[in-house]
Write a protein that holds these residues in place. Structure first.
Motif, PDB file in Angstrom:
ATOM      1  N   ARG A 105       4.368  10.052  -8.195  1.00  0.00           N
ATOM      2  CA  ARG A 105       4.906   8.748  -7.854  1.00  0.00           C
ATOM      3  C   ARG A 105       4.536   7.736  -8.939  1.00  0.00           C
ATOM      4  N   TYR A 106       3.289   7.809  -9.369  1.00  0.00           N
ATOM      5  CA  TYR A 106       2.859   6.878 -10.428  1.00  0.00           C
ATOM      6  C   TYR A 106       3.662   7.105 -11.695  1.00  0.00           C
ATOM      7  N   ARG A 122       0.826  -1.209   0.000  1.00  0.00           N
ATOM      8  CA  ARG A 122       0.000   0.000   0.000  1.00  0.00           C
ATOM      9  C   ARG A 122       0.860   1.259   0.000  1.00  0.00           C
ATOM     10  N   GLN A 139       1.017   2.582  -3.322  1.00  0.00           N
ATOM     11  CA  GLN A 139      -0.212   3.217  -3.806  1.00  0.00           C
ATOM     12  C   GLN A 139      -0.510   4.409  -2.916  1.00  0.00           C
ATOM     13  N   ASN A 140       0.258   5.490  -3.044  1.00  0.00           N
ATOM     14  CA  ASN A 140       0.064   6.580  -2.101  1.00  0.00           C
ATOM     15  C   ASN A 140      -0.762   7.714  -2.661  1.00  0.00           C
ATOM     16  N   GLY A 141      -1.290   7.520  -3.879  1.00  0.00           N
ATOM     17  CA  GLY A 141      -2.211   8.518  -4.409  1.00  0.00           C
ATOM     18  C   GLY A 141      -1.511   9.697  -5.070  1.00  0.00           C
ATOM     19  N   SER A 142      -0.196   9.777  -4.925  1.00  0.00           N
ATOM     20  CA  SER A 142       0.512  10.890  -5.557  1.00  0.00           C
ATOM     21  C   SER A 142       0.752  10.576  -7.030  1.00  0.00           C
ATOM     22  N   MET A 143       0.318  11.469  -7.872  1.00  0.00           N
ATOM     23  CA  MET A 143       0.407  11.205  -9.308  1.00  0.00           C
ATOM     24  C   MET A 143       1.842  11.137  -9.792  1.00  0.00           C
TER      25      MET A 143
END
Lengths: 680, 112, 175
Positions: A661-662, A652, A655-659
């Motif tokens: 990072r993606y 998880r 999957q930290n929600g920061s774009m």
């Protein structure tokens, strides 16, 4: 004929309807129904019986217009039981025998219902009472109109149930309630024999002749194929059943206790109808009994013994209803005496006359009891004849009838029985008929004695109650009660003439009426001269009994006490009713209770211990299972969960929600793929 | 390293390819460092153009006879880039209406 | 001459790309992109792709860039366009970009592809043939996609319109 025959179903249906309405009202209102409903119930309940009576009468009249063999009518209502090849139909069947019973039940039943409306007028639970009484009539009608043994047994049990309910009608008094239970349980013992009997009969009939039809008509033609010993066993079992219902030795003990019920109940159930069910049953299956002389002999002996024993007990009893109860047992003994001699018609004849005069006596006793403010001890009565003349006269006629005074019904039926007993040879013991006849004769004398004793003590002499006021308050019963008394008195007086013996120039109509449907022994040698002699003898005995009672209780009232003291052991024996109840208590009930205790102990010590042991073992195993469950199963599950959680915790973070990072992941992955493809 | 000669540098495929790499890297850098979503979109446009340039270059240098598949792909890329820009901006405006922000720091609902 | 022009155009392209990458202002970045796109259109001409170059100018410079500029104007995202997060910061981005660039150069050098001398031709007619013959299916799919996109973009922005319409109705209701 067939006009009335279509309405056979109404005969039992009408009382059933009455029962349903009464029971519904009683159920809805409990004990305290409104007075209007009580009146309605008092109107309805006798009315439904009257309907049945008229239908029965109509059928009877139609029967009269037919030939002997065409008189039976039947109506199939529906197929009741169909188990394999066995088929029992709910078929109502009326022939010469059952119509007699139907007329007795509905006729006497109607009078007693009418009487009850007066007698039970002040009772809170009158509607419940009528519900029971109607149900009883229904069950009794089913009993006598049944086409097969199974349906007969339904009625048989139904009347037993109603008997139980009505004996314990005032169940608030523990003694009455237990009297009801006693009647039920004792009857059950007899029923046990009866049930085994007809199961054996079904099996035997099927086994030996292949018949599965259990209607009486078809049984009649096939019982001949059964072996003698088998048939004898069956008939003995049937007789054992009859001893329960019809209060013969050894199962008569419930009947005296049954007097706990309301007096009209005693009249209807425990004198006129239900107790004759055994007689009816045996007469209905006369084709079996006639083929088993051994059983007939047993019946004769038992019946004679019953008649004598009950009569002797009756001498010493002081309760007016108890006297009549033992008298009933004794008279039932007479009926079985007739049956034992193969004289079924004489038995049925006596059933009829007995129904009239015993109902009359019971109703008269009820009237006396009601007049004397619920006093039942005849020693505390006396001189009542001036106060309640109607009751007295009718009661007197009843006494004359039962005592066998010539000209009244009891005389003819009793004499018929005695003559048949005397003249029917016994194939096992040649002397037996003589002894039986002698017993019957003596019993007739005793009967005459105790009945006149009852009459004299109750109606003659001086009032022996505590205070004069009570005597002054004695009053005649209402018309609803006296009218049935009068009608029954007339019937008691004249009904004997339908069985007027040939020796007196009569036709013996009832014999001719019943003979076609009953299996009868060959007619004994007609010897009118001998019959007349015996008749004179029995007349003599009857008068002797009456005279003795007159001497002892009118002329010298002190003598009975002296006699009682002189023959104290015998008196005590009789007063204690031969201690039969006590003997049963000691021999049967007490051991049963002991066995019960033993079983109880066994239950506690062995079975419970076993059960507890099982429980302990199960518990231990369960505990082991529990540990296994917690440690291994739960552990495995929890570990899987924990592991998954741990992994997820790692994942998880990706999957930290920061774009951004993606985007890094995308580019990084792309580089890796690039490297894999191009370089490695 | 045979591409750093000046004669015919415009006719050397490698010069186009290196140029495409430079543009692509600039796009990647833009995408990775920008916080503003529109900035990221700019980076993507750069990368797409680098790709399209590669298509055209290979179409030019890899075929003796005429084959315009590369051109067709480039056109598709351009068209799809336009379409993507439209959708991206539509989403962007929708997000902006809700959040009053186009910063990637504020748009992190997918956090696990 | 030819090479000179090429180098100039290439330089402009790189410049535009770098402005896009490093400019602090988002407007400057967009304008840098504009520059790069126009320059790339010039490069297309060098590669005999006249139709694509024209398309590039028309669609990108005329359409997409205007769209992006409108987007920038509609959203107030002027300053501080770089991420503050050190992990997202310039250093790792530079590292990754460098790795990627070096990998790209490595691939270009070791590709071993055969190249031919490119010929200059008129391309528009042939592209048309290609689009409507070999690539008719992708072509149609793209048109379907564009229709879907138009509808989708419309739906996505419709909400605001609905809200705007409802708000005055409520006020009128209160009056």
């Amino acid at each position: 004929m067939d006009q009335m025959a279509n309405y056979i179903w109404i005969i039992p249906a009408a009382p059933l309807l009455g029962f349903m309405i009464n029971a519904g009202v009683s159920f809805f209102y409990g004990a305290d129904a409104p007075a209007g409903l009580k009146k309605l119930s008092a109107l309805l309940s006798p009315a439904v019986i009257l309907v049945s009576f008229f239908i029965g009468l109509g059928i009877f009249l139609e029967m009269l217009g037919h030939g002997e063999s065409e008189r039976a009518v039947s109506q199939n209502l529906y197929t009741w039981i169909k188990a394999g090849t066995l088929e029992a139909n709910a078929t109502l069947y009326l022939d010469q025998l059952s119509i007699v019973f139907v007329l007795i039940i509905t006729g006497v039943g109607f009078l007693i219902h009418l009487y009850s409306t007066g007698y039970m007028d002040h009772d809170r639970s009158m509607i419940r009472y009528f519900a029971y009484l109607n149900l009883f009539t229904f069950a009794m009608l089913i009993l006598v109109m049944a086409d097969n043994i199974l349906l007969l047994f339904v009625g048989w049990e139904g009347v037993g149930l109603c008997s139980y309910l009505l004996i314990g009608f005032w169940f608030a008094v523990p003694k009455y309630a237990s009297a009801g239970m006693k009647a039920f349980i004792v009857n059950r013992i007899g029923d046990f024999g009866f049930i085994i009997g007809f199961f054996m009969l079904f099996w035997g009939v099927f086994h030996y002749s292949g018949t599965t039809n259990i209607a009486f008509d078809s049984l009649k033609s096939v019982v001949g194929s059964l072996p003698g010993w088998y048939l004898t066993t069956i008939s003995l079992l049937f007789f054992f059943g009859a001893t329960g219902k019809s209060a013969q030795i050894p199962l008569y003990v419930w009947l005296p206790d049954a007097m706990a019920g309301p007096t009209p109940v005693s009249a209807l159930i425990h004198a006129a109808t239900m107790v004759t069910a055994g007689v009816y049953m045996i007469a209905r299956m006369s084709f079996i009994f006639i083929a088993t002389p051994f059983t007939l002999t047993v019946i004769s002996i038992v019946a004679a013994l019953t008649a004598f024993v009950a009569a002797t007990i009756a001498i010493t009893q002081n309760d007016i209803k108890k006297v009549l109860a033992y008298s009933t047992v004794s008279q039932l003994g007479y009926m079985f005496l007739a049956i034992g001699s193969g004289a079924f018609t004489a038995g049925v004849f006596h059933v009829m006359t007995h129904a009239f005069f015993k109902a009359l006596l019971f109703l008269g006793a009820g009237s006396v009891i009601l007049s004397a403010h619920h006093e039942q001890n005849i020693l505390l009565m006396g001189g009542l004849r001036k106060k309640i003349p109607v009751t007295f006269i009718t009661f007197f006629i009843g006494t004359l009838a039962i005592a066998g005074i010539p000209g009244l019904s009891g005389f003819f039926s009793k004499d018929e029985i005695l003559w048949k007993v005397y003249s029917t040879p016994n194939e096992f013991f040649p002397e037996l008929p003589l002894f039986l006849w002698l017993t019957g004769l003596i019993t007739a004398g005793i009967t005459s004695f105790y009945m006149f004793r009852l009459l004299f003590l109750t109606f003659f002499g001086k009032f022996r109650g505590d205070d004069e006021e009570a005597y002054e308050e004695v009053h005649e019963s209402p018309l609803t009660m006296t009218i049935p008394l009068m009608i029954l008195a007339v019937l008691s007086a004249v009904s004997g003439y339908i069985g007027l013996p040939e020796s007196l120039g009569g036709q013996n109509l009832i014999h001719k009426w019943l003979a076609p449907v009953l299996a009868l022994k060959e007619e004994p040698v007609v010897n009118h001269e001998m019959e007349s002699h015996l008749m004179n003898l029995s007349i003599l005995v009857s008068f002797a009994g009456a005279f003795m009672a007159y001497v002892l209780y009118i002329l010298k009232p002190a003598t009975p006490g002296v006699i009682a003291k002189t023959f104290a052991p015998i008196y005590k024996l009789l007063y204690g009713k031969y201690f039969v109840d006590e003997i049963y208590e000691a021999v049967i009930v007490a051991p049963l209770l002991k066995i019960r205790l033993m079983l109880n102990t066994f239950d506690h010590k062995i079975i419970d211990a076993f059960v507890n042991l099982t429980a302990v073992v199960t518990k231990a195993i369960s505990r082991l299972h529990g540990i296994f469950d917690r440690v291994f199963v739960d552990g495995a599950v929890n570990n899987v969960a924990t592991f998954t959680q741990y992994q997820a915790g790692i994942m998880r973070n990706l999957q930290n929600g920061s774009m951004n990072r993606y985007l890094y992941y995308i580019v990084g992955s792309f580089i890796m793929i690039y490297v894999f493809i191009r370089i490695l | 390293m045979n591409f750093l000669f000046f004669e015919g540098i415009s006719q050397n495929p490698n010069s186009y390819l290196i140029l495409a790499i430079i543009i692509f890297c600039a796009g990647i850098f833009t995408v990775l460092t920008r916080k503003n979503i529109i900035g990221i979109l700019l980076g993507i446009e750069l990368m797409l153009n680098a790709g399209a340039l590669n298509f055209i270059a290979f179409s030019f240098f890899r075929h003796e006879s005429a084959d315009y598949s590369g051109h067709v792909f480039a056109i598709f890329v351009i068209v799809l880039a336009a379409a993507e820009a439209v959708v991206a901006l539509a989403i962007l405006l929708a997000v902006y209406q809700q959040r009053r922000s186009v910063s990637t720091d504020d748009i992190s609902d997918l956090k696990g | 001459m030819k090479d000179g022009i090429f180098l100039c155009i290439a330089a402009v392209t790189v410049f535009g790309a770098l402005v896009t990458a490093f400019s602090r202002s988002i407007i400057n970045a967009a304008l840098g992109l504009l520059l790069a796109l126009v320059a790339i259109a010039g490069l297309y001409i060098f590669l005999s792709a006249d139709f694509v170059a024209v398309s590039q100018i028309l669609i990108y410079v005329g359409g997409v860039m205007v769209l992006l500029l409108f987007g920038i104007m509609l959203t107030s995202g002027g300053d501080n366009i770089f991420s503050n997060n050190p992990i997202m910061g310039a250093v790792p981005a530079t590292l990754i970009t460098t790795i990627f660039g070096l990998l790209g150069i490595y691939v270009v050098n070791t590709s071993g592809l055969t190249f031919y001398q490119g010929a200059y031709r008129a391309t528009t007619r042939d592209i048309g043939h290609f689009l409507l013959r070999e690539y008719i299916l992708p072509f149609e799919l793209v048109s379907v996609l564009i229709v879907v996109l138009i509808v989708g973009a419309g739906v996505m922005l419709r909400k605001e319109l609905v809200i705007v319409r409802q708000a005055p109705q409520k006020k009128e209701g209160k009056k």
